[in-house]
Enzyme design. Structure first.
Site, PDB file in Angstrom:
ATOM      1  N   HIS A  65      14.608  48.657 -59.618  1.00 50.35           N
ATOM      2  CA  HIS A  65      15.954  49.013 -59.158  1.00 50.35           C
ATOM      3  C   HIS A  65      16.943  48.474 -60.181  1.00 50.35           C
ATOM      4  O   HIS A  65      17.169  47.268 -60.260  1.00 50.35           O
ATOM      5  CB  HIS A  65      16.150  48.378 -57.773  1.00 50.35           C
ATOM      6  CG  HIS A  65      17.507  48.548 -57.185  1.00 50.35           C
ATOM      7  ND1 HIS A  65      17.944  47.813 -56.104  1.00 50.35           N
ATOM      8  CD2 HIS A  65      18.545  49.381 -57.512  1.00 50.35           C
ATOM      9  CE1 HIS A  65      19.186  48.172 -55.797  1.00 50.35           C
ATOM     10  NE2 HIS A  65      19.567  49.111 -56.632  1.00 50.35           N
ATOM     11  N   ASP A  94      17.472  49.251 -48.637  1.00 57.85           N
ATOM     12  CA  ASP A  94      17.431  48.016 -49.421  1.00 57.85           C
ATOM     13  C   ASP A  94      18.571  47.072 -49.043  1.00 57.85           C
ATOM     14  O   ASP A  94      19.737  47.361 -49.311  1.00 57.85           O
ATOM     15  CB  ASP A  94      17.513  48.381 -50.915  1.00 57.85           C
ATOM     16  CG  ASP A  94      17.331  47.183 -51.826  1.00 57.85           C
ATOM     17  OD1 ASP A  94      16.985  46.098 -51.334  1.00 57.85           O
ATOM     18  OD2 ASP A  94      17.534  47.349 -53.041  1.00 57.85           O
ATOM     19  N   SER A 131      10.661  42.342 -52.165  1.00 58.95           N
ATOM     20  CA  SER A 131      11.529  42.250 -53.340  1.00 58.95           C
ATOM     21  C   SER A 131      11.307  40.935 -54.078  1.00 58.95           C
ATOM     22  O   SER A 131      11.513  39.852 -53.522  1.00 58.95           O
ATOM     23  CB  SER A 131      12.995  42.363 -52.912  1.00 58.95           C
ATOM     24  OG  SER A 131      13.810  42.108 -54.034  1.00 58.95           O
ATOM     25  N   MET A 163      19.609  43.006 -62.579  1.00 56.38           N
ATOM     26  CA  MET A 163      21.072  42.869 -62.454  1.00 56.38           C
ATOM     27  C   MET A 163      21.663  42.388 -63.769  1.00 56.38           C
ATOM     28  O   MET A 163      21.121  41.462 -64.386  1.00 56.38           O
ATOM     29  CB  MET A 163      21.399  41.848 -61.370  1.00 56.38           C
ATOM     30  CG  MET A 163      20.794  42.178 -60.021  1.00 56.38           C
ATOM     31  SD  MET A 163      21.163  40.865 -58.841  1.00 56.38           S
ATOM     32  CE  MET A 163      20.356  41.523 -57.376  1.00 56.38           C
ATOM     33  N   HIS A 223       9.120  45.624 -55.238  1.00 55.99           N
ATOM     34  CA  HIS A 223      10.492  45.994 -55.614  1.00 55.99           C
ATOM     35  C   HIS A 223      11.034  44.963 -56.603  1.00 55.99           C
ATOM     36  O   HIS A 223      10.936  43.754 -56.382  1.00 55.99           O
ATOM     37  CB  HIS A 223      11.350  46.035 -54.344  1.00 55.99           C
ATOM     38  CG  HIS A 223      12.740  46.519 -54.534  1.00 55.99           C
ATOM     39  ND1 HIS A 223      13.058  47.860 -54.601  1.00 55.99           N
ATOM     40  CD2 HIS A 223      13.911  45.859 -54.656  1.00 55.99           C
ATOM     41  CE1 HIS A 223      14.368  47.995 -54.751  1.00 55.99           C
ATOM     42  NE2 HIS A 223      14.912  46.785 -54.809  1.00 55.99           N
ATOM     43  N   MET A 248      20.362  47.679 -61.384  1.00 58.50           N
ATOM     44  CA  MET A 248      21.774  47.482 -61.007  1.00 58.50           C
ATOM     45  C   MET A 248      22.507  47.102 -62.283  1.00 58.50           C
ATOM     46  O   MET A 248      22.955  45.966 -62.463  1.00 58.50           O
ATOM     47  CB  MET A 248      21.875  46.377 -59.952  1.00 58.50           C
ATOM     48  CG  MET A 248      21.466  46.854 -58.572  1.00 58.50           C
ATOM     49  SD  MET A 248      21.043  45.498 -57.481  1.00 58.50           S
ATOM     50  CE  MET A 248      19.346  45.267 -57.944  1.00 58.50           C
ATOM     51  N   MET A 251      21.575  51.556 -50.216  1.00 58.49           N
ATOM     52  CA  MET A 251      21.910  50.128 -50.164  1.00 58.49           C
ATOM     53  C   MET A 251      22.503  49.806 -48.793  1.00 58.49           C
ATOM     54  O   MET A 251      23.494  50.408 -48.380  1.00 58.49           O
ATOM     55  CB  MET A 251      22.913  49.760 -51.259  1.00 58.49           C
ATOM     56  CG  MET A 251      22.388  49.871 -52.679  1.00 58.49           C
ATOM     57  SD  MET A 251      20.800  49.068 -52.960  1.00 58.49           S
ATOM     58  CE  MET A 251      21.177  47.369 -52.530  1.00 58.49           C
ATOM     59  N   ASP A 254      14.341  43.870 -58.847  1.00 57.04           N
ATOM     60  CA  ASP A 254      15.791  44.040 -58.974  1.00 57.04           C
ATOM     61  C   ASP A 254      16.292  43.569 -60.331  1.00 57.04           C
ATOM     62  O   ASP A 254      16.183  42.392 -60.657  1.00 57.04           O
ATOM     63  CB  ASP A 254      16.494  43.206 -57.898  1.00 57.04           C
ATOM     64  CG  ASP A 254      16.360  43.812 -56.519  1.00 57.04           C
ATOM     65  OD1 ASP A 254      16.625  45.023 -56.372  1.00 57.04           O
ATOM     66  OD2 ASP A 254      15.993  43.079 -55.584  1.00 57.04           O
TER      67      ASP A 254
END
Ligand code: DX5
Ligand code: ZN
Length: 224
Positions: free
Chosen positions: A67, A176, A9, A38, A34, A69, A138, A36
């Protein structure tokens, strides 16, 4: 024998040396990168946006596993696809019209994933399981790297594996949060396909060896 996949990640990388850290991952046995995203609303933290995904795309040899979020992720699907996302996962908790968003992701040509928070039951994805390529389970409350693995995830992996088998679905189970050498074997035994690893890779003394160790746990093959 089909091996499980490892997805380091980027959240745990050194943001001042992204190119160096991405190249470093290129030279490991990792399978996906990966990424992320946010927004400070769906989760308390803000990470980075499509411009950093473009940087990751420029340097990474691996597929970008994005991913999201974020609230109302349908606003940004095409943007992240254009930035270089190969997979796009959205949270079920952020999507009242999940089926529509999954179709939207597929229309861009990306693989479509649904992410599920620790408190969300596997039953809630029963009617979407045949439509998705990835389920991101998650194993921490999303928002931060370096958190402790929530052990109940093991039960959820088993339940999800059973659901996928019963339905003859093709979705991969990606776990994850808080994954490392200490729990990877139990996670894989429970039925996971993909291990996301942030701190256990980037904070390791030897990240290359950390990926190698996760990749070579070698108990896959039960349901391959
Ligand atoms: C958490 C993120 C994770 C995180 C994992 O909100 O979705 O992908 O980067 O980091 P570790 O492996 O350090 O828990
Ligand atoms: Zn993630």
């Amino acid at each position: 024998m089909v091996k499980h996949l490892i997805a380091p990640s980027l959240l745990a990388a050194d943001f001042g040396n992204l190119e160096r850290d991405i190249q470093m991952i290129n030279n490991t046995e990792a399978d996906w990168l990966h990424v992320d995203i946010m927004d400070g609303i769906f989760v308390p933290n803000i990470s980075f946006g499509p411009e950093i995904v473009k940087v990751a795309k420029k340097y990474s040899k691996l597929p970008l596993d994005v991913h999201l979020m974020i609230e109302k992720p349908e606003r940004y699907i095409e943007t992240f696809r254009d930035a270089g996302a190969d997979h796009i996962s959205v949270h079920i908790e952020a999507c009242p019209h999940l089926h529509r968003v999954i179709q939207q992701i597929k229309t861009t040509g990306a693989k479509a994933g649904v992410a599920v928070n620790p408190h969300t039951s596997i039953h809630q994805i029963e009617d979407i399981i045949e439509d998705v390529d990835i389920v991101v389970l998650m194993s921490v409350n999303p928002g931060f790297g370096g958190q402790k693995f929530i052990y109940n995830t093991i039960n959820k992996i088993k339940a999800l594996r059973e659901l996928i088998t019963t339905r003859n679905a093709h979705a991969l189970i990606e776990v994850d949060g808080g994954v490392g050498q200490q729990n990877a074997e139990s996670i894989l035994q429970a039925g996971a396909d993909v291990l996301v690893a942030g701190n256990s890779v980037f904070s390791a003394e030897n990240p290359n060896l950390a990926v190698y160790a996760l990749k070579n746990i070698g108990i896959r093959g039960f349901y391959a």
